[in-house]
Design a protein around this motif. Sequence first.
Motif, PDB file in Angstrom:
ATOM      1  N   SER A 112       7.776   8.448   3.124  1.00 42.59           N
ATOM      2  CA  SER A 112       8.588   7.500   3.892  1.00 42.59           C
ATOM      3  C   SER A 112       8.294   7.504   5.386  1.00 42.59           C
ATOM      4  O   SER A 112       9.134   7.148   6.199  1.00 42.59           O
ATOM      5  N   ASN A 113       7.067   7.887   5.750  1.00 39.91           N
ATOM      6  CA  ASN A 113       6.701   7.917   7.169  1.00 39.91           C
ATOM      7  C   ASN A 113       5.922   6.704   7.637  1.00 39.91           C
ATOM      8  O   ASN A 113       6.114   6.240   8.760  1.00 39.91           O
ATOM      9  N   CYS A 114       5.005   6.193   6.814  1.00 39.57           N
ATOM     10  CA  CYS A 114       3.983   5.294   7.367  1.00 39.57           C
ATOM     11  C   CYS A 114       4.339   3.818   7.338  1.00 39.57           C
ATOM     12  O   CYS A 114       3.828   3.039   8.127  1.00 39.57           O
ATOM     13  N   GLY A 115       5.186   3.393   6.414  1.00 43.42           N
ATOM     14  CA  GLY A 115       5.578   1.983   6.340  1.00 43.42           C
ATOM     15  C   GLY A 115       4.574   1.068   5.661  1.00 43.42           C
ATOM     16  O   GLY A 115       4.812  -0.141   5.567  1.00 43.42           O
ATOM     17  N   ALA A 116       3.467   1.604   5.155  1.00 42.82           N
ATOM     18  CA  ALA A 116       2.458   0.757   4.505  1.00 42.82           C
ATOM     19  C   ALA A 116       3.006   0.094   3.237  1.00 42.82           C
ATOM     20  O   ALA A 116       2.470  -0.907   2.774  1.00 42.82           O
ATOM     21  N   CYS A 117       4.076   0.654   2.689  1.00 40.18           N
ATOM     22  CA  CYS A 117       4.652   0.174   1.433  1.00 40.18           C
ATOM     23  C   CYS A 117       5.802  -0.800   1.652  1.00 40.18           C
ATOM     24  O   CYS A 117       6.516  -1.118   0.696  1.00 40.18           O
ATOM     25  N   CYS A 153       8.428   2.967  -1.253  1.00 40.97           N
ATOM     26  CA  CYS A 153       8.224   4.309  -1.807  1.00 40.97           C
ATOM     27  C   CYS A 153       9.506   5.123  -1.753  1.00 40.97           C
ATOM     28  O   CYS A 153       9.536   6.260  -2.219  1.00 40.97           O
ATOM     29  N   LYS A 208      11.156   0.411   2.684  1.00 41.63           N
ATOM     30  CA  LYS A 208       9.953   1.152   2.298  1.00 41.63           C
ATOM     31  C   LYS A 208      10.028   1.366   0.790  1.00 41.63           C
ATOM     32  O   LYS A 208      10.875   2.114   0.307  1.00 41.63           O
ATOM     33  N   HIS A 235       0.816  -1.221   0.000  1.00 43.93           N
ATOM     34  CA  HIS A 235       0.000   0.000   0.000  1.00 43.93           C
ATOM     35  C   HIS A 235       0.849   1.270   0.000  1.00 43.93           C
ATOM     36  O   HIS A 235       2.019   1.240   0.382  1.00 43.93           O
ATOM     37  N   VAL A 236       0.224   2.340  -0.415  1.00 46.85           N
ATOM     38  CA  VAL A 236       0.845   3.669  -0.331  1.00 46.85           C
ATOM     39  C   VAL A 236       0.026   4.474   0.672  1.00 46.85           C
ATOM     40  O   VAL A 236      -1.149   4.763   0.429  1.00 46.85           O
ATOM     41  N   GLY A 237       0.643   4.817   1.796  1.00 46.34           N
ATOM     42  CA  GLY A 237      -0.082   5.554   2.819  1.00 46.34           C
ATOM     43  C   GLY A 237       0.351   6.994   2.926  1.00 46.34           C
ATOM     44  O   GLY A 237      -0.377   7.824   3.479  1.00 46.34           O
ATOM     45  N   CYS A 238       1.539   7.334   2.431  1.00 46.66           N
ATOM     46  CA  CYS A 238       2.000   8.699   2.655  1.00 46.66           C
ATOM     47  C   CYS A 238       2.852   9.229   1.508  1.00 46.66           C
ATOM     48  O   CYS A 238       2.806  10.389   1.191  1.00 46.66           O
ATOM     49  N   ASP A 239       3.693   8.354   0.920  1.00 50.39           N
ATOM     50  CA  ASP A 239       4.618   8.785  -0.137  1.00 50.39           C
ATOM     51  C   ASP A 239       5.748   9.645   0.401  1.00 50.39           C
ATOM     52  O   ASP A 239       6.481  10.263  -0.368  1.00 50.39           O
TER      53      ASP A 239
END
Length: 183
Positions: free
Chosen positions: A45-50, A62, A60, A39-43
């Motif tokens: 490099s903060n959220c780690g969804a990627c 992204c 990460k 997933h892409v949660g922020c773009d």
Amino acid sequence: MSTVQVSLTVNGERHELDVEPRLLLVHLLRDRLGLTGTHVGCDTSNCGACTVHVDGEAVKSCTVLAVQADGGEVKTIEGMASSDGTLHPLQEAFWNDHALQCGYCTPGMIMSAADLLARNPDPSEEEIRHGLEGNLCRCTGYHNIVRAVQDAAKMQSGEALETPAPPAGARENAEAVAEGMKP
Ligand code: FES
Ligand code: FES
């Protein structure tokens, strides 16, 4: 814009693709290979969804250019279960322990946790919290995520779980959530 050829193995399958040099790995996975579990949660490099694994390490995606993964081995959440459909212990534990709500963070959490357990098979609660600090969850409060990682560590070592069996219907609910989180 000119393209370059990259060759990489994703979840055991070899791919050769022409990509723009600016293409991010997360977009190669999602848009070119259809692996939308990443997933892409922020773009930013903060959220780690990627989070995915490149050559066995959590990154990460992204923050990685597709060309940087050239020649590498990439694993995504789609590659975590066995070929016969048996869930990875982390997937099983997240399911059993209700370690997700909306599920958006879950693939990245599991990939980061797998990297953590590969390096430290018996982490303390503090080590788990530290190991997952690059992955944000807006829903769960993290408590059940930590418990799931502890339980997955026990499963991997063959230790019995103290966690009670999930209540009736929990699996069906988790399946519905997992379906619903597919973009
Ligand atoms: Fe990569 Fe948030 S999308 S860290
Ligand atoms: Fe919703 Fe983590 S379960 S962001």
